[in-house]
Design a protein around this motif. Structure first.
Motif, PDB file in Angstrom:
ATOM      1  N   THR A  44       0.833  -1.194   0.000  1.00 14.01           N
ATOM      2  CA  THR A  44       0.000   0.000   0.000  1.00 14.01           C
ATOM      3  C   THR A  44       0.875   1.253   0.000  1.00 14.01           C
ATOM      4  OG1 THR A  44      -1.790  -1.129   1.140  1.00 14.01           O
ATOM      5  CG2 THR A  44      -1.778   1.268   1.288  1.00 14.01           C
ATOM      6  N   ILE A  57      -9.001   6.031  -2.312  1.00 14.34           N
ATOM      7  CA  ILE A  57      -8.342   4.730  -2.177  1.00 14.34           C
ATOM      8  C   ILE A  57      -8.562   3.977  -3.480  1.00 14.34           C
ATOM      9  CG2 ILE A  57      -8.158   2.566  -0.887  1.00 14.34           C
ATOM     10  CD1 ILE A  57      -9.449   3.864   1.473  1.00 14.34           C
ATOM     11  N   LYS A  74     -16.224  -3.034   3.162  1.00 15.39           N
ATOM     12  CA  LYS A  74     -14.779  -2.822   3.228  1.00 15.39           C
ATOM     13  C   LYS A  74     -14.440  -1.344   3.028  1.00 15.39           C
ATOM     14  CE  LYS A  74     -11.884  -6.661   2.226  1.00 15.39           C
ATOM     15  NZ  LYS A  74     -11.440  -7.675   1.317  1.00 15.39           N
ATOM     16  N   ALA A  78     -12.484   1.213   5.567  1.00 20.06           N
ATOM     17  CA  ALA A  78     -11.212   1.808   5.154  1.00 20.06           C
ATOM     18  C   ALA A  78     -11.260   3.331   5.281  1.00 20.06           C
ATOM     19  CB  ALA A  78     -10.893   1.387   3.715  1.00 20.06           C
ATOM     20  N   TYR A  79     -12.319   3.957   4.789  1.00 24.67           N
ATOM     21  CA  TYR A  79     -12.405   5.427   4.879  1.00 24.67           C
ATOM     22  C   TYR A  79     -12.556   5.880   6.333  1.00 24.67           C
ATOM     23  CZ  TYR A  79     -12.451   5.731  -0.220  1.00 24.67           C
ATOM     24  OH  TYR A  79     -12.084   5.667  -1.537  1.00 24.67           O
ATOM     25  N   GLN A  81     -11.136   4.403   8.797  1.00 33.00           N
ATOM     26  CA  GLN A  81      -9.792   4.268   9.363  1.00 33.00           C
ATOM     27  C   GLN A  81      -8.953   5.515   9.009  1.00 33.00           C
ATOM     28  OE1 GLN A  81      -8.956   2.298  11.660  1.00 33.00           O
ATOM     29  NE2 GLN A  81      -7.054   1.160  11.350  1.00 33.00           N
ATOM     30  N   SER A  99      -3.326   0.425  -3.495  1.00 31.04           N
ATOM     31  CA  SER A  99      -3.062  -0.837  -2.806  1.00 31.04           C
ATOM     32  C   SER A  99      -3.164  -1.993  -3.788  1.00 31.04           C
ATOM     33  CB  SER A  99      -4.125  -0.997  -1.708  1.00 31.04           C
ATOM     34  OG  SER A  99      -3.764  -2.012  -0.831  1.00 31.04           O
ATOM     35  N   SER A 112      -8.466  -9.345   3.846  1.00 32.29           N
ATOM     36  CA  SER A 112      -8.712  -8.270   4.809  1.00 32.29           C
ATOM     37  C   SER A 112      -7.518  -8.094   5.727  1.00 32.29           C
ATOM     38  CB  SER A 112      -9.924  -8.587   5.673  1.00 32.29           C
ATOM     39  OG  SER A 112     -11.043  -8.819   4.886  1.00 32.29           O
ATOM     40  N   PHE A 116      -5.926  -4.496   5.530  1.00 31.40           N
ATOM     41  CA  PHE A 116      -6.171  -3.516   6.585  1.00 31.40           C
ATOM     42  C   PHE A 116      -4.928  -3.252   7.444  1.00 31.40           C
ATOM     43  CE2 PHE A 116     -10.725  -4.245   5.728  1.00 31.40           C
ATOM     44  CZ  PHE A 116     -11.120  -2.912   5.615  1.00 31.40           C
ATOM     45  N   LEU A 119      -2.910  -0.879   5.219  1.00 34.29           N
ATOM     46  CA  LEU A 119      -3.566   0.438   5.211  1.00 34.29           C
ATOM     47  C   LEU A 119      -3.283   1.194   6.511  1.00 34.29           C
ATOM     48  CD1 LEU A 119      -5.705   2.432   3.896  1.00 34.29           C
ATOM     49  CD2 LEU A 119      -7.400   1.254   5.319  1.00 34.29           C
ATOM     50  N   THR A 120      -3.468   0.509   7.632  1.00 33.23           N
ATOM     51  CA  THR A 120      -3.287   1.175   8.929  1.00 33.23           C
ATOM     52  C   THR A 120      -1.832   1.598   9.107  1.00 33.23           C
ATOM     53  OG1 THR A 120      -5.057  -0.204   9.814  1.00 33.23           O
ATOM     54  CG2 THR A 120      -3.669   0.914  11.418  1.00 33.23           C
ATOM     55  N   CYS A 146      -9.937  -1.263  12.744  1.00 32.23           N
ATOM     56  CA  CYS A 146     -10.337  -1.051  11.356  1.00 32.23           C
ATOM     57  C   CYS A 146     -11.495  -1.950  10.951  1.00 32.23           C
ATOM     58  CB  CYS A 146      -9.163  -1.275  10.416  1.00 32.23           C
ATOM     59  SG  CYS A 146      -8.764  -3.021  10.284  1.00 32.23           S
TER      60      CYS A 146
END
Lengths: 338, 338
Positions: A44, A57, A74, A78-79, A81, A99, A112, A116, A119-120, A146
């Motif tokens: 990512t 994203i 999902k 994500a948004y 987070q 990503s 996931s 995630f 992403l985090t 998340c």
């Protein structure tokens, strides 16, 4: 505008979690234990851009990137987070995120966890929270929020336990052994690439409708201890037996929830039976594990992996296999996606 | 020497029993409910012969009859049943018995129910116990003692409940509705003809090793009531839902016994999923039921049976089908096997 790129693995849970306490905190109802997967990775790249009017994203689908829609489950997570971590830095900058998965997408492997956690991690670094990124206990708690608690297990390399707890502070990941601790292998036998009928989050929400869920929480407690010890002592037989028991116990709850969720496909049974036969007739130590889907993870030691993968590929209902070793957890890399 | 011939059907249990109290009495641990199967029948001819030195049971295998060996589980139970019923008449006569199934042998359909009910009926008539043969309550108790309690449900036609109890006298079969009560159909989808790895009797003996067995006994009680009422009111949706729940609940206990017994094969899942899809997408009311084996019984009403059988035959993993309607229970016929 500085680009940051983070790479993170998916993981396979030997002890799975199903059902949450305090839904908004995504605290798993039971301790769960997993291994990171070297060939199931998400990369990512993120850039903070004050000129952007909206967060973007994009995720790779086939050859190109497409926006992740906000109105999907999902997408919403994500948004959310992004907003949560942006708040920490008191910034108002929007972000552009891309990503992609290193493993075949649409393979029916839960992405996931890798998605995630990557992403985090990217968000924490982009929004100046390196201190949290480096403190894996705190990092795992942020990942948990998340919406995919399994993702919290991906931040450490190797063998990881995510603890349940009564509050946000009590539920975090710890490492049992790093990626070099044990030459264990997970060969994923892909038997279905179809989207599953019952999503994982629908499943988590339905657990209490199963008359067997409470017993699962009780009967699994000694299995958690056994699994932790089997990993520490590198005992494949004990780990394998516990892993298969936990898989059956999980699917029992799913199949007796209302409405029931039947994740197994014909190929699932074919692989399960082949793994058992292989073990009982040829003494090859391989064990099955099945997440909320049809595909089967086959756990074995590296010395047996080639022979086992060959056998799996011969099963007519197996479409392909993915070979995985334990690997590093979430970490920064220098090669950006854009 | 007078020949006597008895015909008796197998049956499919909507509510299955698994596990026994008082092992020597074969009292089922829960009430169980079934329907007789018109195309899965055993015919047994018996003759008492004072000149015979030993009892002989011959069963049809392919084109010829072979002796049933005494040192098999089934053989032991059958010869024990001869001794038990001979004692009632204070006779010392030996018997010559021949038995054949009207349905494909080696089809993986439990033939214990038809076989042992026919055997017991023939023995009662041969040894002058017609009074017991005609009193179905008493007859069912005698059948139960042969070691396959499910066989006790075959003596009545149509829809039958076998009651659990604390003593021999309390556990017997009763009729819920006769063979003309409801146009229900059971299409057996044969997906495997292999001998199963765990025998039914091994399974019964292992139930207490499953952490989920006690809960099965609790959670199934309302289902027993629902099933009885659904049969009385001819409600296919209620009967079907209960039947599927009971199947899953049974296989949960099997899969979590120690060692676990996995009876399902790839074709089992293929049929289960096809039945669910058929119902959810086309509104065709069909429901699955699976005994301690891989083959799937598909329950529907007669008006839908043709269409459902056609669909089942199209599933690549289905080898053949057997169409059954409810039928008469154990009865005497005049055409002898020898």
């Amino acid at each position: 505008m500085k680009k940051i790129t983070v790479k993170s693995p998916a993981n396979i849970a030997f002890i799975k979690y199903w059902g949450q306490t305090k839904l908004n905190l995504y605290i798993p109802r039971n301790n769960n234990i997993s291994m990171t997967l070297s060939n199931c990775q998400t990369i990512t790249t993120i850039v903070r851009d004050p000129k952007l009017k909206e967060d973007i994203i994009e995720i790779q689908k086939g050859d190109k990137y497409s926006p992740l829609l906000k109105d999907t489950h999902k997408g919403k997570n994500a948004y959310d987070q992004i907003n949560r971590i942006r708040k920490m830095s008191k910034s108002k900058d929007k972000v552009h995120i891309r990503s992609k998965n290193s493993f075949p997408s649409d393979a029916g492997i839960a992405s996931s966890a890798s998605g995630f956690s990557a992403l985090t991690g990217a968000l924490l670094l982009a929004f100046d929270q390196k201190k949290i990124f480096d403190d894996k206990k705190e990092f795992s708690k942020e990942v948990r929020l998340c919406g995919s608690a399994s993702a919290a297990r991906s931040i450490y390399g190797g063998f990881v336990e995510l603890k349940t707890g009564n509050s946000h502070d009590e539920s975090y990941a710890i490492q049992i052994g790093d990626e070099k601790h044990w030459d264990l292998v997970d060969i994923v036998a892909i038997v279905s690439q179809e989207k599953k009928k019952t999503s994982t989050s629908q499943g988590h929400a339905a657990v209490d409708s199963s008359p067997y869920y409470k017993m699962r929480l009780i009967e699994m407690q000694p299995r958690i201890k056994t699994t932790r010890e089997a990993i520490r002592k590198k005992n494949i037989r004990k780990l394998g037996a516990a892993t298969e028991e936990d898989t059956i116990s999980l699917h029992i709850v799913m199949m007796t929830s209302k409405p029931p969720a039947y994740y197994w496909e014909p190929g699932t049974i074919a692989v399960m039976k082949s793994v058992i036969d292989c073990r009982e007739q040829e003494g090859l130590q391989s064990y099955f594990s099945i997440d909320a889907g049809a595909n089967v993870h086959v756990i074995c030691e590296k010395k047996d992996a080639k022979e086992i993968e060959k056998k799996l590929k011969k099963i007519p209902l197996v479409k392909s296999t993915i070979y995985n070793e334990p690997c590093e957890g979430t970490h920064e890399i220098t090669k950006h996606l854009f």
